[in-house]
Scaffold this motif. Structure first.
Motif, PDB file in Angstrom:
ATOM      1  N   UNK A   1       7.141 -10.215 -41.779  1.00 22.95           N
ATOM      2  CA  UNK A   1       7.715  -9.806 -42.759  1.00 22.95           C
ATOM      3  C   UNK A   1       7.699  -8.572 -42.795  1.00 22.95           C
ATOM      4  N   UNK A   2       6.651  -7.792 -42.148  1.00 30.29           N
ATOM      5  CA  UNK A   2       6.483  -6.094 -42.486  1.00 30.29           C
ATOM      6  C   UNK A   2       5.312  -6.041 -42.294  1.00 30.29           C
TER       7      UNK A   2
ATOM      8  N   UNK B   1      12.596   0.452 -33.454  1.00 32.16           N
ATOM      9  CA  UNK B   1      12.046  -0.988 -32.585  1.00 32.16           C
ATOM     10  C   UNK B   1      12.108  -2.009 -33.909  1.00 32.16           C
ATOM     11  N   UNK B   2      11.851  -1.073 -34.976  1.00 34.78           N
ATOM     12  CA  UNK B   2      11.352  -2.051 -36.293  1.00 34.78           C
ATOM     13  C   UNK B   2      13.153  -2.613 -36.424  1.00 34.78           C
ATOM     14  N   UNK B   3      13.840  -2.274 -36.517  1.00 33.72           N
ATOM     15  CA  UNK B   3      14.977  -2.739 -36.910  1.00 33.72           C
ATOM     16  C   UNK B   3      15.694  -3.788 -35.798  1.00 33.72           C
ATOM     17  N   UNK B   4      15.350  -3.200 -34.599  1.00 33.91           N
ATOM     18  CA  UNK B   4      15.955  -4.244 -33.944  1.00 33.91           C
ATOM     19  C   UNK B   4      14.792  -5.713 -33.962  1.00 33.91           C
TER      20      UNK B   4
ATOM     21  N   UNK C   1      12.258  -6.473 -38.591  1.00 31.41           N
ATOM     22  CA  UNK C   1      10.905  -6.194 -39.522  1.00 31.41           C
ATOM     23  C   UNK C   1      10.794  -4.970 -40.021  1.00 31.41           C
ATOM     24  N   UNK C   2      10.937  -4.231 -40.634  1.00 26.50           N
ATOM     25  CA  UNK C   2      10.676  -2.840 -40.947  1.00 26.50           C
ATOM     26  C   UNK C   2       9.393  -2.649 -41.584  1.00 26.50           C
TER      27      UNK C   2
ATOM     28  N   UNK D   1       1.076  -6.443 -39.427  1.00 20.77           N
ATOM     29  CA  UNK D   1       1.492  -6.839 -39.633  1.00 20.77           C
ATOM     30  C   UNK D   1       1.621  -8.668 -40.857  1.00 20.77           C
ATOM     31  N   UNK D   2       2.653  -9.000 -41.302  1.00 20.45           N
ATOM     32  CA  UNK D   2       1.936  -9.850 -42.637  1.00 20.45           C
ATOM     33  C   UNK D   2       3.062 -10.331 -41.879  1.00 20.45           C
ATOM     34  N   UNK D   3       2.938 -12.045 -41.866  1.00 22.38           N
ATOM     35  CA  UNK D   3       4.373 -13.313 -42.142  1.00 22.38           C
ATOM     36  C   UNK D   3       3.699 -14.193 -42.149  1.00 22.38           C
ATOM     37  N   UNK D   4       4.678 -15.210 -42.070  1.00 24.92           N
ATOM     38  CA  UNK D   4       4.198 -16.571 -43.046  1.00 24.92           C
ATOM     39  C   UNK D   4       4.208 -17.359 -41.735  1.00 24.92           C
ATOM     40  N   UNK D   5       3.652 -18.369 -41.636  1.00 18.32           N
ATOM     41  CA  UNK D   5       3.562 -19.664 -40.917  1.00 18.32           C
ATOM     42  C   UNK D   5       4.642 -20.439 -41.092  1.00 18.32           C
TER      43      UNK D   5
END
Length: 201
Positions: A39-40, A66-69, A72-73, A96-100
């Motif tokens: 996510x971020x 790379x972040x735009x592509x 993931x900002x 990085x933070x993400x959600x499973x």
């Protein structure tokens, strides 16, 4: 989930990439290898005093691209400067933070007898691309880094087989051998490899 990584490479620019895109791809992939949707990102720079802005600007622009592509900002960051001679140009740490997604369980401890190992591409491209620049090695063909964000590929695999994908890894400095040994140790399994089937350019 969260993942953090420090990124150092010499030279800063190599065929197919640079420290900027590498720092984004590395952390996006670390989050994705846990089965999560990134996510971020945060980014922290340590710069050696006197590091030229003309060399920093393309690295930052590469990170942003790379972040735009990847979609993931980079939402926060920090910069510190160390005395000349106390650093090596520029170091970048990203988190990085993400959600499973519900129902997804991916872990290095989940490999089982009968599983099949899939590789998404050729092995060693990035390492050889960097080494060729560092050591001024020449090859008959151009060898480029395969640095890329893999979360789209991971999401597609999990969408098709959420229970069938048990372990994910993005081999980095340790390469394929270290990665497979890590999985074998965590899952308490052995592996048999067909060396001729391992894709190497």
């Amino acid at each position: 989930v969260m993942a953090t990584d420090a990124h150092v490479v010499s030279p800063l620019v190599f065929p197919g990439g640079d420290l900027g895109c590498l720092s984004v791809h590395g952390t996006v992939n670390d989050v994705a290898m846990m089965g999560a949707r990134p996510l971020w990102l945060s980014a922290s720079f340590i710069l050696e005093e006197g590091f030229p802005l003309a060399e920093l600007r393309p690295i930052v622009e590469s990170m942003a691209a790379a972040a735009r592509e990847a979609g993931v900002p980079i939402v926060t960051g920090d910069t510190k400067v160390v005395e000349q001679g106390k650093g090596d140009g520029v170091f970048i740490s990203t988190t990085g933070v993400g959600v499973v997604p519900p129902g997804v369980q991916v872990s290095g401890s989940r490999a089982r007898p009968g599983d099949v190992l899939l590789l998404s591409g050729t092995i060693g491209d990035h390492g050889v691309a960097v080494l060729s620049q560092r050591e001024s090695l020449e090859f008959e063909t151009t060898i480029e880094s395969d640095t890329a964000a893999l979360h789209g590929l991971v999401a597609a695999m999990l969408a098709v087989a959420p229970q069938g994908v048990r372990v994910l890894r993005d081999p980095t400095r340790g390469g394929l051998g270290t990665t497979l040994n890590e999985i074998a140790r965590q899952s308490r399994v052995g592996m048999e490899l067909d060396e001729a089937a391992i894709p190497v350019k």
